[in-house]
Design an enzyme around this catalytic site. Structure first.
Site, mmCIF file in Angstrom:
data_model
loop_
_atom_site.group_PDB
_atom_site.id
_atom_site.type_symbol
_atom_site.label_atom_id
_atom_site.label_comp_id
_atom_site.label_asym_id
_atom_site.label_seq_id
_atom_site.Cartn_x
_atom_site.Cartn_y
_atom_site.Cartn_z
ATOM 1 N N GLY A 129 -8.007 -2.182 12.141
ATOM 2 C CA GLY A 129 -7.066 -3.084 11.058
ATOM 3 C C GLY A 129 -5.392 -2.873 11.885
ATOM 4 N N GLY A 130 -4.311 -3.905 11.646
ATOM 5 C CA GLY A 130 -3.423 -3.876 11.682
ATOM 6 C C GLY A 130 -2.601 -4.002 10.608
ATOM 7 N N SER A 132 -0.530 -2.525 7.107
ATOM 8 C CA SER A 132 0.003 -0.942 7.158
ATOM 9 C C SER A 132 0.517 0.309 7.239
ATOM 10 C CB SER A 132 1.553 -0.670 5.566
ATOM 11 O OG SER A 132 0.878 -1.065 4.409
ATOM 12 N N LYS A 314 -7.238 3.878 -9.817
ATOM 13 C CA LYS A 314 -6.260 3.172 -9.499
ATOM 14 C C LYS A 314 -4.629 3.081 -9.655
ATOM 15 C CE LYS A 314 -4.882 4.653 -5.069
ATOM 16 N NZ LYS A 314 -4.133 3.606 -4.333
ATOM 17 N N GLU A 404 -5.213 -4.074 -3.630
ATOM 18 C CA GLU A 404 -6.765 -3.827 -3.608
ATOM 19 C C GLU A 404 -6.909 -4.430 -4.888
ATOM 20 O OE1 GLU A 404 -9.681 -3.914 -2.004
ATOM 21 O OE2 GLU A 404 -8.662 -3.167 0.175
#
Length: 455
Positions: A129-130, A132, A314, A404
């Site tokens: 994955g690229g 942050s 959360k 998410e």
């Protein structure tokens, strides 16, 4: 009658410098010594009376020092209190000093015995994955050892090009230079060949398809360190289930990394603390050694369920906190909502077998506070904009990163129903996201819930 007052006269025997004073005048001379009420100094009061024209008198008198204090007199209560306070202060400072010295000695002792063999023998790490956070962790790991090769497996050709040509991820961190040993690639075979560890930073909802595309290049013993937080929407699976099941290897080494950590602050090398969870204690210690540095503290736990559930829920709670902010409901409301949300997370996670201490630790309370109260949070930002009246579609279309909590909310409620746990706040968030409830109506309904005993 005439009077003269002399303050602080010179210390000498009394005398009269005018010898022309008559005997009668001398007898009428009356002296009176008294302490002044304001200054406490002794003065000489001379009173001279005569029937004739007054004569100029120059007088000096010795003032005896005040008598010594009575040795038998008891100290005043105020003096006793002052002595007790001074003594208590000295004792307290000594206790604090000794406690700190013990802590420092303990820390130095453990650091002197800390092993470095894992870092020394690690030659290559692959980051999936690229985004942050994947970029921030790639930068951190690369900085641990210059000779280590860190390969980022990305899907975006522009990100791949900017990392290799300019040593920065222009999409997420255009002003931060990456270490020279960070290399981007779009070829899975190149990325995985010879890798000692794999950091998985693909969003949860895309993880299954991503892993299916690279599974043939993954060695059975390659440890996976999951940075992704959330639940798969349709299956309710956590990352500890998705990775081994997708790779068709139930024994794939696995570690979950979580805790209060913004990618930007990791890139800026600001002090951060996180926790890694694994059933394999030896693997947890190895990953701790790989990642821990002067800027990043790493704790370990065996409670994988607690860490992953807290990390997933959360994000949903952060949306609720953002909605409270967007509606401008005040600090009382914010504190009450987050406290209620923490309880709901604890109820579900413990029903699933998690430890309550995990929920009060870094991956629980620590991550909740960061995500709910700080404006850098993507999920909180979504909530703020929802509370301000924007539509979810407009919000998501304007964001270049994944929140998410939006996709996790529905899965969380399905999971709560499976374990028969009531979650009023998180359920309200899911209803708002589904556009079946307005933020204003949700607040009214939550405030009208029955008054119950706190648990």
């Amino acid at each position: 009658m005439a009077s003269s007052v002399f303050e602080q006269p010179p210390l000498s025997t009394s005398f009269f410098s005018n010898n022309s004073i008559s005997k009668t005048q001398r007898l009428l001379l009356h002296t009176n010594f008294s302490p002044t009420p304001k200054t406490g100094r002794t003065i000489l009061l001379l009173q001279c009376s005569t029937s004739k024209t007054s004569s100029n008198i120059v007088c000096a008198a010795a003032i005896d020092p005040p008598p010594p204090p009575d040795q038998n007199r008891l100290p005043s209560p105020d003096a006793d209190v002052a002595l007790e306070v001074a003594s208590a202060t000295r004792d307290r400072r000594k206790i604090v000093r000794v406690a700190w010295e013990k802590l420092v000695r303990w820390s130095r002792s453990l650091r002197s015995r800390a092993k470095t063999d894992v870092l020394e023998r690690t030659n290559k790490v692959v980051v999936l994955g690229g985004g942050s956070f994947g970029t921030a962790m790639a930068s951190h790991v690369a900085g641990r050892k210059e000779q280590m090769e860190v390969n980022m497996l990305v899907r975006d050709p522009q990100i791949c090009q900017s990392i290799n040509e300019n040593h920065c991820n222009r999409k997420y961190f255009p002003n931060h230079k990456l270490p020279q040993n960070v290399i981007a690639t779009m070829d899975a075979k190149t990325a995985f060949t010879g890798a000692d560890f794999c950091l998985h930073a693909v969003p949860v909802q895309f993880s299954c398809s991503f892993l299916e595309g690279v599974a043939e290049y993954v060695e059975p013993g390659l440890p996976f360190i999951s940075l992704s937080k959330g639940l798969e929407l349709n299956t309710l699976r956590m990352m500890s289930q998705i990775i081994p099941q997708t790779l068709k290897n139930s024994r794939q080494p696995y570690v979950a990394l979580s805790g209060p950590s913004f990618a930007l602050e990791l890139m800026n090398k600001l002090p951060t603390a996180m926790v890694i969870a694994s059933k394999d204690k030896k693997l947890a210690k190895a990953v701790q050694q790989l990642l821990a540095s002067k800027n990043l503290r790493i704790s370990t736990t065996s409670d994988v369920t607690g860490v992953e559930i807290a990390g997933a829920l959360k994000n949903v709670l952060a949306i609720a906190a953002g909605i409270v902010e967007g509606l401008d409901l005040g600090n009382n409301s914010m504190a009450a909502l987050v406290a209620q949300g923490c309880s709901e997370i604890r109820w579900l996670s413990t029903k699933m077998g998690a430890k309550s201490t995990t929920i009060s630790g870094l991956s629980g309370t620590g991550d909740i506070m960061l995500t709910c109260f700080v404006s850098l949070s993507r999920n909180r930002t979504v909530g703020v904009r929802l509370g301000s009246g924007e539509t979810l579609d407009d919000i998501l279309s304007s964001m270049n990163q994944v929140a998410e909590g939006v996709s996790t909310a529905g899965a969380v409620i399905a999971l709560a129903q499976k374990y028969n746990v009531k979650m009023p706040v998180l359920t309200a968030v899911a209803k708002i996201i589904d556009n079946e409830l307005t933020p204003q109506k949700a607040v009214l309904e939550l405030m009208n819930l029955p008054q119950v005993e706190e648990v």
